[in-house]
Design a protein around this motif. Structure first.
Motif, PDB file in Angstrom:
ATOM      1  N   ILE A  33     -24.885 -24.843   2.065  1.00 59.33           N
ATOM      2  CA  ILE A  33     -25.790 -24.988   0.924  1.00 59.33           C
ATOM      3  C   ILE A  33     -26.948 -25.912   1.291  1.00 59.33           C
ATOM      4  O   ILE A  33     -28.115 -25.622   0.997  1.00 59.33           O
ATOM      5  CB  ILE A  33     -25.029 -25.505  -0.311  1.00 59.33           C
ATOM      6  CG1 ILE A  33     -24.063 -24.434  -0.819  1.00 59.33           C
ATOM      7  CG2 ILE A  33     -26.001 -25.922  -1.420  1.00 59.33           C
ATOM      8  CD1 ILE A  33     -23.027 -24.934  -1.798  1.00 59.33           C
ATOM      9  N   ILE A  73     -29.644 -25.675  -7.701  1.00 59.92           N
ATOM     10  CA  ILE A  73     -28.822 -26.218  -6.613  1.00 59.92           C
ATOM     11  C   ILE A  73     -28.347 -27.616  -6.949  1.00 59.92           C
ATOM     12  O   ILE A  73     -27.161 -27.933  -6.780  1.00 59.92           O
ATOM     13  CB  ILE A  73     -29.591 -26.201  -5.269  1.00 59.92           C
ATOM     14  CG1 ILE A  73     -29.756 -24.768  -4.772  1.00 59.92           C
ATOM     15  CG2 ILE A  73     -28.861 -27.043  -4.215  1.00 59.92           C
ATOM     16  CD1 ILE A  73     -30.670 -24.631  -3.567  1.00 59.92           C
ATOM     17  N   SER A  98     -20.134 -28.990  -9.026  1.00 57.60           N
ATOM     18  CA  SER A  98     -19.098 -28.752  -8.016  1.00 57.60           C
ATOM     19  C   SER A  98     -18.337 -30.034  -7.710  1.00 57.60           C
ATOM     20  O   SER A  98     -17.109 -30.030  -7.640  1.00 57.60           O
ATOM     21  CB  SER A  98     -19.720 -28.222  -6.714  1.00 57.60           C
ATOM     22  OG  SER A  98     -20.168 -26.922  -6.884  1.00 57.60           O
ATOM     23  N   TRP A 103     -21.517 -20.240  -6.620  1.00 54.97           N
ATOM     24  CA  TRP A 103     -22.399 -20.259  -5.451  1.00 54.97           C
ATOM     25  C   TRP A 103     -22.656 -18.861  -4.916  1.00 54.97           C
ATOM     26  O   TRP A 103     -23.709 -18.593  -4.343  1.00 54.97           O
ATOM     27  CB  TRP A 103     -21.826 -21.172  -4.372  1.00 54.97           C
ATOM     28  CG  TRP A 103     -21.854 -22.600  -4.802  1.00 54.97           C
ATOM     29  CD1 TRP A 103     -20.784 -23.361  -5.185  1.00 54.97           C
ATOM     30  CD2 TRP A 103     -23.004 -23.434  -4.951  1.00 54.97           C
ATOM     31  NE1 TRP A 103     -21.211 -24.620  -5.543  1.00 54.97           N
ATOM     32  CE2 TRP A 103     -22.558 -24.694  -5.412  1.00 54.97           C
ATOM     33  CE3 TRP A 103     -24.358 -23.242  -4.736  1.00 54.97           C
ATOM     34  CZ2 TRP A 103     -23.437 -25.748  -5.653  1.00 54.97           C
ATOM     35  CZ3 TRP A 103     -25.229 -24.290  -4.988  1.00 54.97           C
ATOM     36  CH2 TRP A 103     -24.764 -25.525  -5.436  1.00 54.97           C
ATOM     37  N   SER A 138     -26.453 -17.969  -4.002  1.00 57.63           N
ATOM     38  CA  SER A 138     -26.812 -17.593  -2.633  1.00 57.63           C
ATOM     39  C   SER A 138     -27.140 -16.108  -2.531  1.00 57.63           C
ATOM     40  O   SER A 138     -28.144 -15.720  -1.926  1.00 57.63           O
ATOM     41  CB  SER A 138     -25.683 -17.939  -1.665  1.00 57.63           C
ATOM     42  OG  SER A 138     -25.433 -19.315  -1.676  1.00 57.63           O
ATOM     43  N   GLU A 188     -18.762 -17.729   0.738  1.00 56.06           N
ATOM     44  CA  GLU A 188     -18.406 -18.074  -0.646  1.00 56.06           C
ATOM     45  C   GLU A 188     -17.521 -17.013  -1.282  1.00 56.06           C
ATOM     46  O   GLU A 188     -16.585 -17.346  -2.025  1.00 56.06           O
ATOM     47  CB  GLU A 188     -19.688 -18.266  -1.464  1.00 56.06           C
ATOM     48  CG  GLU A 188     -20.457 -19.498  -1.048  1.00 56.06           C
ATOM     49  CD  GLU A 188     -21.912 -19.462  -1.451  1.00 56.06           C
ATOM     50  OE1 GLU A 188     -22.535 -20.535  -1.394  1.00 56.06           O
ATOM     51  OE2 GLU A 188     -22.435 -18.384  -1.819  1.00 56.06           O
TER      52      GLU A 188
END
Length: 140
Positions: free
Chosen positions: A10, A52, A59, A69, A73, A127
Motif C-alpha cells: 500500500i 488511503i 485497518s 483494500w 487497489s 489482497e
C-alpha cells in the motif's frame, strides 16, 4: 494492520501515485483542480489520498480488512488503465512520453505509470488472497 507485506504494498502504491501526480504537474497537462479551475480526472483521482489515509487508520483499528483494500487497489488499477489506455483513454501514453525533452524522461514517466498499475494489480491479487483466507477462517 498486522500484515507488513500488505502495508508495504500500500505504501509503495502511495509513493508511486504521488510520483504520477507530480509528473502531471511537471508536464502541465491533464492537471485539474486544485491547481487549475478545471475539474477533470486528475481532480477525481486525488480522492485516493484521503481514502488511503482513512483506510490505514481503520485497518490499524481493526475495523476493515483486506476486502476493503481489494476495492481501493483494484479500483485504482482499473481507473488508471481506462484513463491511460484503450479506446476511451483521456490521457494516452503519447500525452506523457511526447511532452518531455529529452524523450527518455517521457519514457521514464510512462514507465513510472506502468509500475504504479503493476503494483496495484499485484497488490489487488495479494489482497484477494488475504481476503479469501480471512473468509475461510471465519467459516471454520
Amino acid at each position: 494492520m498486522r500484515n507488513r507485506r500488505l502495508y508495504a504494498l500500500i505504501l509503495l502504491a502511495l509513493v508511486l501515485a504521488v510520483g504520477h501526480h507530480l509528473d502531471h504537474i511537471v508536464r502541465g497537462n491533464h492537471v485539474g483542480w486544485p491547481l487549475t479551475l478545471e475539474v477533470n480526472a486528475f481532480t477525481f483521482s486525488l480522492i485516493i489520498y484521503p481514502l488511503i489515509l482513512t483506510g490505514l487508520a481503520l485497518s490499524r483499528a481493526g475495523f476493515i480488512g483486506p476486502g476493503t483494500w481489494v476495492f481501493l487497489s483494484g479500483g485504482g488499477a482499473i481507473f488508471l488503465t481506462v484513463i491511460h489506455f484503450g479506446p476511451w483513454a483521456i490521457e494516452p501514453p503519447g500525452d506523457i512520453i511526447d511532452l518531455y525533452d529529452p524523450p527518455l524522461i517521457g519514457w521514464l514517466a510512462f514507465g513510472w505509470l506502468l509500475a504504479l498499475i503493476a503494483v496495484l494489480i499485484a497488490t489487488t491479487i495479494y489482497e484477494v488472497r488475504l481476503w479469501l483466507q480471512h473468509r475461510s477462517l471465519e467459516h471454520d
